[in-house]
Design a protein around this motif. Structure first.
Motif, PDB file in Angstrom:
ATOM      1  N   ASP A 174       0.828  -1.210   0.000  1.00  0.00           N
ATOM      2  CA  ASP A 174       0.000   0.000   0.000  1.00  0.00           C
ATOM      3  C   ASP A 174       0.858   1.254   0.000  1.00  0.00           C
ATOM      4  OD1 ASP A 174      -2.405   1.299  -0.079  1.00  0.00           O
ATOM      5  OD2 ASP A 174      -2.796   1.180   2.063  1.00  0.00           O
ATOM      6  N   THR A 187      -5.813  -3.774  -0.373  1.00  0.00           N
ATOM      7  CA  THR A 187      -5.423  -2.401  -0.661  1.00  0.00           C
ATOM      8  C   THR A 187      -5.700  -2.025  -2.108  1.00  0.00           C
ATOM      9  OG1 THR A 187      -3.590  -0.841  -0.780  1.00  0.00           O
ATOM     10  CG2 THR A 187      -3.039  -3.165  -1.031  1.00  0.00           C
ATOM     11  N   ARG A 214      -7.114  -2.646   7.285  1.00  0.00           N
ATOM     12  CA  ARG A 214      -6.183  -1.775   6.545  1.00  0.00           C
ATOM     13  C   ARG A 214      -4.969  -1.421   7.399  1.00  0.00           C
ATOM     14  NH1 ARG A 214     -11.069  -1.150   4.363  1.00  0.00           N
ATOM     15  NH2 ARG A 214     -11.179  -0.864   2.086  1.00  0.00           N
ATOM     16  N   ARG A 220      -1.175  -2.238   6.446  1.00  0.00           N
ATOM     17  CA  ARG A 220      -0.186  -1.177   6.264  1.00  0.00           C
ATOM     18  C   ARG A 220       0.989  -1.281   7.224  1.00  0.00           C
ATOM     19  NH1 ARG A 220      -4.663   3.694   5.728  1.00  0.00           N
ATOM     20  NH2 ARG A 220      -5.129   3.359   3.517  1.00  0.00           N
TER      21      ARG A 220
END
Length: 569
Positions: free
Chosen positions: A267, A291, A401, A405
């Motif tokens: 990402d 992503t 997410r 990440r």
């Protein structure tokens, strides 16, 4: 012969069919019309039964159990809106290919469409989201009708298990009286055996693919994988000399194998890599990763790239419409085909991917050395602290997410789950309850406050079955995901009520209602100590991490800026 005896014989035959085809676990939501099925299932010594009074929660509970071992789970409810409450979990099961066997009790034909209470159209209730829907006859117990009842139930389970797997519905119209005759025994003594076709990669297809696999390529993985499947792909990536890109649900970062180059910060880095990173070949397994930057990067690849799509379900969910080769094969079948093959490895190709991944991971590491403790940092600590044999369900929106990440490779194999079929935030607590029930391992749920609120009834399952699940609650008082999206440009008057949606809930009181322990983690060291303690002494608890909706956005924007500046040099 009484209606009670006829009904009992007919339903016992159906239950024998379910068991013969491999469905021996049931989640029951009690109700009136389903009474005979509920009692017969509950009394069956070969059937493992659970009770959940909330149908929506029950369906996700069943979904969670099937996620762990892949075995079909039966759902049973009464007629009317009870069956409608199964719908969200059925949609998820259909999207991620999980076999649920949905038994819906119904009014008999003479009570449909005439204003009878608790009657609605249940034949078309789930539409295309079930692989098969069977409307059973009103019970009869002649030998041919008992064989019919057995066969329909067994065949539906087989249909649910056949690739692509998915949910099926069996609708049972039942007349009163609804209490079965417990003196009756099943009259069915019928063997039922189904053998799946054996699949292997043909020699001809292998010869067509080999020249492409000798070029520069990348492996893209977006499906939920078992740890063994993830290990298999990591080793294959190392053998072929290609980087492998996947999200947390692939378990590529947490399978315990560190061979090859795994891109865990896709990402962050993909928006900034140049044309030297363009592959000649893209080898895909399953859906695209979570992503959006992976999708955007793949979409920018030149038309000359060759795409190979491996999918055991043969559903070919290629939203980019780029696949040149469609391979219907399980991961281990595909990989084993190349076990004796030698590949030419372009060391410059793999080294540059390793360098960009190291640079991205260093940016994340450096950010957290001076960053105040918040939701983002807690997720990185959690990802790196979990031990072997643990398991975690990632809620949608920010939870998955942040895990994507800020995660990195770990040598401690633990399993990551998610509900990414249709990406809903409903039923997540109930799903993790099902995962914990079947696996009996230290279990975690990473979830935001809105998603927890959506399924607070699921907390009753954790309480009811004494499941030691640790819930890590990211509480930014509302819909923090929207602060990352275009809605964040709206005025506060528009943003706050429609997207910020503050709940202002005291989750200490929520925990007390369901007899869970609750703690507020205020520092990184405190949070890490709480996670470490939960590994050695699992318990039903909520660890709350509070933050604002804007803090994670500022951190991510700064990470992107630092990487762009550093990598461009």
């Amino acid at each position: 012969m009484s209606n009670q005896e006829v009904m009992t014989d007919y339903l016992l035959a159906a239950i024998e069919g379910l068991k013969a085809a491999g469905a021996k676990r049931a989640v029951i939501s009690p109700g009136s019309r389903s009474t005979p099925l509920a009692l017969l299932l509950h009394r069956d010594p070969d059937m493992d039964c659970f009770v959940d009074v909330d149908e929506r929660s029950a369906a996700f509970f069943a979904l969670g159990m099937t996620k762990v071992d892949g075995k079909p789970t039966i759902l049973l409810c009464t007629s009317g809106t009870a069956a409608a409450n199964y719908y969200p979990a059925i949609c998820e099961a259909e999207a991620v290919n999980l076999p649920l066997i949905v038994l819906t009790a119904d009014r008999p034909p003479e009570l449909r469409g005439v204003g009878a209470p608790q009657a609605m159209d249940q034949q078309n209730l789930y539409g295309s989201h079930v692989k098969k829907m069977i409307e059973m006859t009103v019970p009869e117990n002649q030998p041919n009708m008992l064989r019919y009842s057995f066969w329909q139930a067994a065949n539906c389970v087989t249909k649910a298990k056949k690739q692509p797997q998915g949910p099926v519905q069996i609708n049972f119209p039942l007349r009163e009286p609804l209490l079965p005759d417990f003196e009756r025994q099943s009259k069915i003594q019928q063997p039922f055996v189904y053998v799946d076709p054996i699949k292997q990669l043909s020699q001809e297809m292998g010869q067509q693919l080999l020249p492409h696999l000798q070029k520069k390529g990348v492996i893209i993985v977006g499906e939920s994988l078992t740890l063994d499947q993830a290990k298999c792909l990591r080793l294959f990536a190392a053998k072929i000399g290609w980087p492998i890109i996947g999200d947390p649900l692939t378990n590529l970062a947490t399978c315990g194998v560190e061979s090859g180059v795994f891109i865990s910060q896709a990402d962050l880095l993909l928006p900034h890599v140049d044309a030297t990173f363009q592959p000649d070949v893209v080898l895909r397994f399953g859906r695209l990763p979570v992503t959006k930057n992976v999708l955007l990067w793949l979409n920018r690849l030149p038309e000359s790239a060759t795409w190979v799509f491996v999918d055991p379900s043969a559903q070919w969910q290629d939203q980019l419409h780029r696949a040149n080769y469609l391979i219907e094969a399980e991961i281990d079948v595909f990989v084993s085909h190349w076990q004796d093959q030698q590949f030419r490895i372009d060391h410059d190709w793999i080294t540059q991917w390793e360098a960009v991944q190291d640079a991205a991971n260093q940016i994340i590491t450096d950010q957290f050395t001076s960053h105040p403790f918040d939701e983002s940092q807690s997720v990185r600590i959690l990802q790196q602290t979990l031990q072997a044999d643990a398991q975690i369900l990632l809620a949608n929106s920010n939870a998955i997410r942040f895990f994507d990440r800020y995660g990195s490779e770990t040598s401690k194999p633990y399993r990551v789950y998610g509900n990414r079929g249709v990406n809903g935030i409903d039923g997540l607590i109930s799903t993790v309850a099902g995962i914990a029930m079947v696996s009996q391992k230290p279990t975690y749920l990473l979830i935001g406050d809105l998603a927890l609120y959506h399924d607070m009834n699921g907390l009753q399952l954790l309480r009811q079955y004494h499941l030691p699940v640790t819930i890590v609650l990211l509480n930014n008082n509302g819909g923090g995901i929207f602060s990352f999206l275009s809605q964040n440009t709206l005025s506060p008057e528009d943003f706050e009520p429609l997207f910020g949606t503050p709940l202002n809930l005291d989750f200490n009181k929520v925990a007390a209602l369901y007899e869970a322990n609750w703690t507020l983690a205020e520092t990184a060291s405190m949070f890490q100590a709480q996670i470490e303690a939960s590994l050695s002494q699992p318990q039903f608890q909520i660890i709350e991490v509070r933050g604002t909706q804007t803090e994670p956005v500022l951190l991510w924007e700064n990470s992107q800026k630092l990487f762009a500046e550093g990598w461009s040099k």
